[in-house]
Design an enzyme around this catalytic site. Structure first.
Site, PDB file in Angstrom:
ATOM      1  N   THR A   7      38.756  39.922  48.263  1.00 34.05           N
ATOM      2  CA  THR A   7      40.278  39.859  47.706  1.00 34.05           C
ATOM      3  C   THR A   7      40.876  41.890  48.323  1.00 34.05           C
ATOM      4  OG1 THR A   7      40.248  38.964  45.599  1.00 34.05           O
ATOM      5  CG2 THR A   7      41.395  40.794  45.879  1.00 34.05           C
TER       6      THR A   7
ATOM      7  N   ARG B 221      40.882  25.738  42.765  1.00 36.44           N
ATOM      8  CA  ARG B 221      39.806  27.017  42.220  1.00 36.44           C
ATOM      9  C   ARG B 221      40.497  28.528  42.175  1.00 36.44           C
ATOM     10  NH1 ARG B 221      38.486  32.570  44.161  1.00 36.44           N
ATOM     11  NH2 ARG B 221      36.887  32.608  42.471  1.00 36.44           N
ATOM     12  N   VAL B 222      40.675  29.198  41.169  1.00 35.65           N
ATOM     13  CA  VAL B 222      41.258  30.622  41.025  1.00 35.65           C
ATOM     14  C   VAL B 222      40.717  31.558  40.799  1.00 35.65           C
ATOM     15  CG1 VAL B 222      43.317  30.897  40.168  1.00 35.65           C
ATOM     16  CG2 VAL B 222      43.413  28.419  40.466  1.00 35.65           C
ATOM     17  N   GLY B 223      40.740  32.701  41.217  1.00 36.02           N
ATOM     18  CA  GLY B 223      39.712  33.292  40.538  1.00 36.02           C
ATOM     19  C   GLY B 223      40.369  34.440  39.579  1.00 36.02           C
ATOM     20  N   ASP B 224      40.147  35.839  39.526  1.00 35.19           N
ATOM     21  CA  ASP B 224      40.073  36.819  38.758  1.00 35.19           C
ATOM     22  C   ASP B 224      41.589  37.255  38.848  1.00 35.19           C
ATOM     23  OD1 ASP B 224      38.735  37.983  40.916  1.00 35.19           O
ATOM     24  OD2 ASP B 224      39.825  40.000  40.611  1.00 35.19           O
TER      25      ASP B 224
ATOM     26  N   THR C 112      37.603  44.270  42.875  1.00 37.64           N
ATOM     27  CA  THR C 112      37.328  43.043  43.907  1.00 37.64           C
ATOM     28  C   THR C 112      36.140  42.591  44.029  1.00 37.64           C
ATOM     29  OG1 THR C 112      37.607  42.876  46.493  1.00 37.64           O
ATOM     30  CG2 THR C 112      36.349  45.016  45.587  1.00 37.64           C
ATOM     31  N   GLY C 113      35.694  41.725  44.649  1.00 38.54           N
ATOM     32  CA  GLY C 113      34.616  40.750  44.341  1.00 38.54           C
ATOM     33  C   GLY C 113      34.583  39.059  43.636  1.00 38.54           C
TER      34      GLY C 113
ATOM     35  N   GLY D 297      35.273  36.210  41.985  1.00 46.66           N
ATOM     36  CA  GLY D 297      36.494  36.063  40.595  1.00 46.66           C
ATOM     37  C   GLY D 297      36.511  35.811  39.608  1.00 46.66           C
TER      38      GLY D 297
HETATM   39  N1  GLY Z   1      38.347  38.320  43.389  1.00 43.72           N
HETATM   40  C1  GLY Z   1      38.790  37.206  44.390  1.00 43.72           C
HETATM   41  C2  GLY Z   1      38.516  35.706  43.802  1.00 43.72           C
HETATM   42  O1  GLY Z   1      37.147  35.789  43.646  1.00 43.72           O
HETATM   43  O2  GLY Z   1      39.103  34.833  44.091  1.00 43.72           O
END
Ligand code: GLY
Length: 267
Positions: free
Chosen positions: A147, A174-177, A196-197, A199
């Site tokens: 990110t 798939r959705v992260g943070d 960032t990293g 998620g």
């Molecule tokens: N940090 C973004 C993700 O893992 O989607």
């Protein structure tokens, strides 16, 4: 004596991004600085920086986004300011600047739009689409990056914005943070945070809100950054940028291109 207002902009190209690409984060920061000086709302200034990182191509966002394991490109983005404005998109396909769509969502009756509905919303708002060539060429060379983000201070106001193509080769959906308030980003009257990293790990730590709570407790951003990095295992990619009334800082347990600039302008 003229009253001065402090402006601070931090931009990052994501945990795992090549520090040699810091010229891209510097240009993004300048876009944000310039828009603040022309009177743009602070949340818009944060989004301009992130849109510049989305257009760069060397970072995992916009035209640089990772591909899913079926070859599609799904992107997440968000923005927030200290007045409580928040907007996000998740699993958005086919648009050049997801952060601009997130900004328009923040001005609507909705807070998060996902998938087909987010794309229809973006189309109805006239947001710029990615060409088939751009989609075919996204994220080819930067599979380890994460990110992109920006945090901004303008006097007593704060804002943050994020954008990502997600994890390389993840399954569609798939959705992260990034679109989760308080996970990837948070902004309040005392500061702003952008993470960032990985998620999943960032979300499970409610990372950005907890970092903001350290600001509330009076901790200097220079101490918050290593503290937050300490919440993650060394094997979990993580980075963070923080700005508050005390100062600013950034860092990562991976390489990370990032830039900070500050300026005082007449109030
Ligand atoms: N940090 C973004 C993700 O893992 O989607």
């Amino acid at each position: 004596m003229t009253d001065k207002k402090k402006i601070v902009v931090l931009t990052h190209g994501g945990a795992g991004s090549d520090p040699a690409h810091a010229a891209g984060t510097a240009i993004a920061g300048q876009m944000s600085m310039m828009s603040l000086q022309t009177g743009e709302p602070i949340i818009g200034a944060a989004c301009h920086a992130v849109a510049s990182l989305e257009d760069d191509g060397r970072f995992n966002a916009g035209v640089g986004s990772h591909k899913r394991n079926d070859g599609t490109v799904e992107m997440d983005a968000s923005c927030m300011d200290s007045s409580g404005t928040f907007g996000a998109v998740a699993a958005l396909e086919g648009f050049k600047n997801p952060v601009r769509v997130a900004r328009i969502v923040s001005q609507s009756e909705y807070r998060v739009l996902a998938g087909r509905g987010a794309a229809e919303f973006a189309r109805n708002q006239g947001c710029q689409t990615l060409s088939p060539d751009e989609i075919a060429n996204t994220g080819k060379d930067f599979s380890t990056t994460d990110t992109v983000g920006c945090v901004v201070r303008s006097g007593d106001e704060f804002a943050a914005a994020l954008s990502t193509g997600g994890i390389d080769n993840a399954i569609p959906g798939r959705v992260g943070d990034v679109p989760l308030i308080g996970c990837g980003l948070y902004a309040g009257p005392l500061g702003a945070v952008a993470a960032t990293g990985d998620g999943e790990a960032i979300a499970m730590q409610v990372t950005a809100l907890r970092a903001y709570q350290l600001i509330e407790q009076g901790m200097d951003p220079k101490a918050i950054v290593p503290t937050a990095i300490g919440w993650f295992k060394e094997s979990t990619a993580f980075g963070i940028i923080v700005v508050s009334k005390i100062g600013f800082a950034g860092g990562s347990n991976r390489d990370m291109a990032w830039t900070a600039s500050e300026l005082e302008i007449p109030h």
